[in-house]
Design an enzyme around this catalytic site. Structure first.
Site, PDB file in Angstrom:
ATOM      1  N   ARG A 125     -46.668 -38.115 -27.960  1.00  0.00           N
ATOM      2  CA  ARG A 125     -46.389 -36.735 -27.461  1.00  0.00           C
ATOM      3  C   ARG A 125     -47.463 -36.551 -26.287  1.00  0.00           C
ATOM      4  O   ARG A 125     -47.499 -35.355 -25.789  1.00  0.00           O
ATOM      5  CB  ARG A 125     -46.395 -35.780 -28.367  1.00  0.00           C
ATOM      6  CG  ARG A 125     -45.120 -36.047 -29.508  1.00  0.00           C
ATOM      7  CD  ARG A 125     -45.210 -35.070 -30.435  1.00  0.00           C
ATOM      8  NE  ARG A 125     -44.204 -35.244 -31.470  1.00  0.00           N
ATOM      9  CZ  ARG A 125     -44.749 -35.844 -32.586  1.00  0.00           C
ATOM     10  NH1 ARG A 125     -45.865 -36.356 -32.854  1.00  0.00           N
ATOM     11  NH2 ARG A 125     -43.673 -36.056 -33.524  1.00  0.00           N
ATOM     12  N   LYS A 147     -44.332 -35.829 -11.372  1.00  0.00           N
ATOM     13  CA  LYS A 147     -43.061 -36.245 -11.660  1.00  0.00           C
ATOM     14  C   LYS A 147     -43.230 -37.559 -12.255  1.00  0.00           C
ATOM     15  O   LYS A 147     -43.609 -38.398 -11.484  1.00  0.00           O
ATOM     16  CB  LYS A 147     -42.118 -36.151 -10.353  1.00  0.00           C
ATOM     17  CG  LYS A 147     -41.552 -34.881 -10.150  1.00  0.00           C
ATOM     18  CD  LYS A 147     -40.162 -35.272  -9.349  1.00  0.00           C
ATOM     19  CE  LYS A 147     -40.061 -34.128  -8.556  1.00  0.00           C
ATOM     20  NZ  LYS A 147     -38.879 -34.366  -7.735  1.00  0.00           N
ATOM     21  N   GLU A 189     -43.209 -41.114   5.014  1.00  0.00           N
ATOM     22  CA  GLU A 189     -43.388 -39.845   4.262  1.00  0.00           C
ATOM     23  C   GLU A 189     -44.123 -38.933   4.816  1.00  0.00           C
ATOM     24  O   GLU A 189     -44.199 -37.678   4.887  1.00  0.00           O
ATOM     25  CB  GLU A 189     -43.703 -40.045   2.813  1.00  0.00           C
ATOM     26  CG  GLU A 189     -42.461 -41.133   1.965  1.00  0.00           C
ATOM     27  CD  GLU A 189     -41.423 -40.351   1.419  1.00  0.00           C
ATOM     28  OE1 GLU A 189     -41.333 -39.177   1.649  1.00  0.00           O
ATOM     29  OE2 GLU A 189     -40.734 -41.070   1.022  1.00  0.00           O
ATOM     30  N   LYS A 231     -48.971 -31.557  -0.166  1.00  0.00           N
ATOM     31  CA  LYS A 231     -48.290 -31.500  -1.457  1.00  0.00           C
ATOM     32  C   LYS A 231     -48.761 -30.810  -2.764  1.00  0.00           C
ATOM     33  O   LYS A 231     -47.798 -29.963  -3.377  1.00  0.00           O
ATOM     34  CB  LYS A 231     -48.232 -33.039  -1.961  1.00  0.00           C
ATOM     35  CG  LYS A 231     -47.608 -33.465  -3.236  1.00  0.00           C
ATOM     36  CD  LYS A 231     -46.397 -34.182  -3.317  1.00  0.00           C
ATOM     37  CE  LYS A 231     -45.479 -34.231  -4.618  1.00  0.00           C
ATOM     38  NZ  LYS A 231     -44.980 -35.498  -4.717  1.00  0.00           N
ATOM     39  N   GLU A 241     -40.016 -27.844 -10.074  1.00  0.00           N
ATOM     40  CA  GLU A 241     -38.865 -27.654  -9.077  1.00  0.00           C
ATOM     41  C   GLU A 241     -37.710 -26.771  -9.362  1.00  0.00           C
ATOM     42  O   GLU A 241     -36.529 -27.195  -9.551  1.00  0.00           O
ATOM     43  CB  GLU A 241     -38.115 -29.197  -9.000  1.00  0.00           C
ATOM     44  CG  GLU A 241     -37.507 -29.392  -7.656  1.00  0.00           C
ATOM     45  CD  GLU A 241     -37.218 -31.121  -7.602  1.00  0.00           C
ATOM     46  OE1 GLU A 241     -37.979 -31.841  -7.306  1.00  0.00           O
ATOM     47  OE2 GLU A 241     -36.056 -31.771  -8.067  1.00  0.00           O
ATOM     48  N   ARG A 246     -40.105 -26.781  -3.927  1.00  0.00           N
ATOM     49  CA  ARG A 246     -40.278 -28.264  -3.813  1.00  0.00           C
ATOM     50  C   ARG A 246     -39.163 -29.159  -3.054  1.00  0.00           C
ATOM     51  O   ARG A 246     -39.536 -30.060  -2.571  1.00  0.00           O
ATOM     52  CB  ARG A 246     -40.496 -28.842  -5.271  1.00  0.00           C
ATOM     53  CG  ARG A 246     -41.300 -30.088  -5.276  1.00  0.00           C
ATOM     54  CD  ARG A 246     -41.815 -30.337  -6.841  1.00  0.00           C
ATOM     55  NE  ARG A 246     -42.020 -31.619  -6.916  1.00  0.00           N
ATOM     56  CZ  ARG A 246     -43.089 -31.964  -7.941  1.00  0.00           C
ATOM     57  NH1 ARG A 246     -43.502 -31.333  -8.772  1.00  0.00           N
ATOM     58  NH2 ARG A 246     -43.495 -33.242  -8.125  1.00  0.00           N
ATOM     59  N   ASN A 250     -37.601 -32.856   0.322  1.00  0.00           N
ATOM     60  CA  ASN A 250     -36.567 -33.796   0.532  1.00  0.00           C
ATOM     61  C   ASN A 250     -36.017 -33.982   1.703  1.00  0.00           C
ATOM     62  O   ASN A 250     -35.073 -34.394   2.070  1.00  0.00           O
ATOM     63  CB  ASN A 250     -35.177 -33.294  -0.383  1.00  0.00           C
ATOM     64  CG  ASN A 250     -35.479 -33.286  -2.059  1.00  0.00           C
ATOM     65  OD1 ASN A 250     -36.439 -34.256  -2.488  1.00  0.00           O
ATOM     66  ND2 ASN A 250     -35.089 -32.412  -2.796  1.00  0.00           N
ATOM     67  N   HIS A 253     -34.076 -36.844   3.044  1.00  0.00           N
ATOM     68  CA  HIS A 253     -33.582 -37.582   1.901  1.00  0.00           C
ATOM     69  C   HIS A 253     -32.144 -37.509   1.302  1.00  0.00           C
ATOM     70  O   HIS A 253     -31.779 -38.468   0.622  1.00  0.00           O
ATOM     71  CB  HIS A 253     -34.694 -37.176   0.667  1.00  0.00           C
ATOM     72  CG  HIS A 253     -36.108 -37.913   0.462  1.00  0.00           C
ATOM     73  ND1 HIS A 253     -36.869 -37.445   1.783  1.00  0.00           N
ATOM     74  CD2 HIS A 253     -36.638 -38.684  -0.253  1.00  0.00           C
ATOM     75  CE1 HIS A 253     -38.008 -38.151   1.528  1.00  0.00           C
ATOM     76  NE2 HIS A 253     -37.835 -38.909   0.270  1.00  0.00           N
ATOM     77  N   HIS A 257     -31.075 -41.439   0.918  1.00  0.00           N
ATOM     78  CA  HIS A 257     -30.782 -41.669  -0.384  1.00  0.00           C
ATOM     79  C   HIS A 257     -29.336 -42.350  -0.386  1.00  0.00           C
ATOM     80  O   HIS A 257     -29.368 -43.653  -0.808  1.00  0.00           O
ATOM     81  CB  HIS A 257     -30.762 -40.648  -1.385  1.00  0.00           C
ATOM     82  CG  HIS A 257     -32.372 -40.312  -1.986  1.00  0.00           C
ATOM     83  ND1 HIS A 257     -32.574 -39.294  -2.415  1.00  0.00           N
ATOM     84  CD2 HIS A 257     -33.370 -41.259  -2.118  1.00  0.00           C
ATOM     85  CE1 HIS A 257     -33.711 -39.268  -2.835  1.00  0.00           C
ATOM     86  NE2 HIS A 257     -34.218 -40.696  -2.828  1.00  0.00           N
ATOM     87  N   HIS A 269     -37.162 -47.592   1.004  1.00  0.00           N
ATOM     88  CA  HIS A 269     -36.989 -46.261   1.078  1.00  0.00           C
ATOM     89  C   HIS A 269     -37.485 -45.395   2.354  1.00  0.00           C
ATOM     90  O   HIS A 269     -36.791 -44.771   2.788  1.00  0.00           O
ATOM     91  CB  HIS A 269     -37.719 -45.828  -0.107  1.00  0.00           C
ATOM     92  CG  HIS A 269     -37.891 -44.276  -0.077  1.00  0.00           C
ATOM     93  ND1 HIS A 269     -36.762 -43.703  -0.756  1.00  0.00           N
ATOM     94  CD2 HIS A 269     -38.738 -43.344  -0.205  1.00  0.00           C
ATOM     95  CE1 HIS A 269     -36.853 -42.305  -0.800  1.00  0.00           C
ATOM     96  NE2 HIS A 269     -38.281 -42.320  -0.468  1.00  0.00           N
TER      97      HIS A 269
END
Ligand SMILES: NC(=O)c1ccc[n+]([C@@H]2O[C@H](COP(=O)([O-])OP(=O)(O)OC[C@H]3O[C@@H](n4cnc5c(N)ncnc54)[C@H](O)[C@@H]3O)[C@@H](O)[C@H]2O)c1
Ligand SMILES: [Zn+2]
Length: 365
Positions: A125, A147, A189, A231, A241, A246, A250, A253, A257, A269
């Protein structure tokens, strides 16, 4: 050593950035009481082969008695549930005594960091973990913000958790062994941060992108610490998010993507993000939000970074199909991160499909 801070109350942590500092990671963990006796390093054959020895030596020197290594095979296809199971099963064998809490060190790029972070989030946990990123993308993006995830056959990052590390420890000299294509991909990025969030950073990149690619220490330190600050601010305001802050990360993206999927991993990417940013900038101009000069500046910088300004050989219908399935598309109206100027992002809901198609067409050759 540069110190950044991610201010998240009880989950707050520091980001340390330096060169040739991996051997000192052990003493930093000791000084900050971030681990007890057991330190489990999750890495990959390639990255571990280059850097594990110095990390291990430092950990032992700092008095950690039980140090171990588990390798995730290199590549995005390893970021899956089967490998995740192997990782947590290894952690269970590594520390069978429930009275001892091991700490995880994620030594690698975003693939290692995402899987190791999720293993740390769920093993017993939640156990403490440290991100030690070794790619430019991981240093400026994936290692910060908590994340963690693995992929399913149904899609990327579908199983995961928000789980903050206790420390992010960036040794920028590790970038010296990175393939140049990976470095350029990470640059996409970095350009994204400048274009969406920080006009000064963008101008600095316009002056110094070649220095950054040559891993000039001053340029690299300045750019990486600035991206981490940006960031940090985004994560502070929208940790999970939920507040549509946030989403600024993107930028580029949504189409990026779709292009990445349509290219079937042929493109990196960051290469897809570069192309996606140009498409999003095109949309911004057509919506009357910014001047035509913005995509021109963006394209010039992207080209100088050795990134593509268009994607070759992809089927438009295919790309549009993926755009429609993107998770950033809410039911009914799509949402795009667009620019009002350099460093000024905005979320725009309901970009006409015709315009999305036209923007995609402008970057597919
Ligand atoms: N968690 C987040 O917020 C977040 C954000 C962005 C991306 N990501 C994830 O990050 C992943 C991509 O990460 P990445 O771009 O770092 O790719 P990666 O982890 O696959 O690393 C790229 C390649 O470089 C090699 N490598 C890494 N460091 C090296 C070094 N120092 N020297 C030599 N080779 C090295 C790796 O073995 C790999 O082959 C994706 O899975 C993506 O979903 C996560
Ligand atoms: Zn990205």
């Amino acid at each position: 050593m540069q110190t950044g801070h991610i201010p998240l109350g009880r989950r707050a942590y520091d980001v340390l950035v330096d060169f040739d500092c991996l051997p000192r990671l052990g003493s930093v963990l000791r000084e900050r009481a971030l681990a007890q006796d057991n330190v489990a390093v999750i890495t990959s054959p390639r990255i571990g082969g280059l850097y594990y020895e110095s990390v291990e030596a430092g950990l032992r020197e700092a008095g950690f008695r039980h140090v171990g290594r588990w390798d995730l095979p290199d590549g995005e296809e390893s970021k899956n549930l089967a490998r995740f199971s192997e990782a947590v099963e290894w952690l269970a064998r590594f520390t069978p005594d429930p009275a001892i809490r091991p700490a995880v060190v994620a030594l690698g790029g975003g693939v290692v960091g995402d899987l190791a972070g999720f293993a740390a989030a769920s093993f017993r946990r939640g156990i403490p973990y440290v991100q030690a990123p070794t790619t430019l993308l991981a240093a400026v993006d994936s290692s910060v913000g908590g994340k963690t995830a693995v992929n399913l056959p149904e899609g990327k990052n579908l199983v995961g958790a928000f789980y903050q590390p206790r420390l992010v420890y960036v040794d920028l000299s590790t970038l010296e062994t990175l393939e140049v294509r990976e470095l350029r991909s990470g640059c996409a990025e970095v350009i994204k941060y400048g274009a969406a969030l920080d006009a000064d950073l963008f101008r600095f990149l316009e002056q110094s992108i070649e220095d950054l690619l040559a891993l000039d220490r001053e340029a690299l330190t300045r750019v990486v610490t600035r991206c981490i600050e940006l960031k940090a601010d985004v994560v502070r305001r929208d940790e999970r998010e939920e507040k549509r802050v946030r989403v600024c990360l993107n930028f580029g993206h949504t189409l990026g993507h779709a292009i990445e999927k349509a290219s079937d991993r042929r493109l990196r990417h960051g290469e897809c993000v570069a192309v996606g940013m140009l498409a999003a900038a095109h949309i911004s101009v057509e919506l009357g939000l910014c001047s035509a000069q913005i995509p021109q500046r963006l394209e010039a910088l992207i080209r100088r970074a050795g990134l593509p300004a268009a994607a070759e050989g992809l089927d438009m219908a295919h790309v549009m199909e993926f755009v429609k399935h993107d998770k950033k598309f809410v039911t009914g109206a799509n949402r795009f991160v667009v620019l009002r100027g350099i460093g000024q992002w905005q979320e725009y809901e309901g970009v006409p499909e015709e315009l999305v198609r036209e923007a995609a067409g402008s970057v597919l050759v």
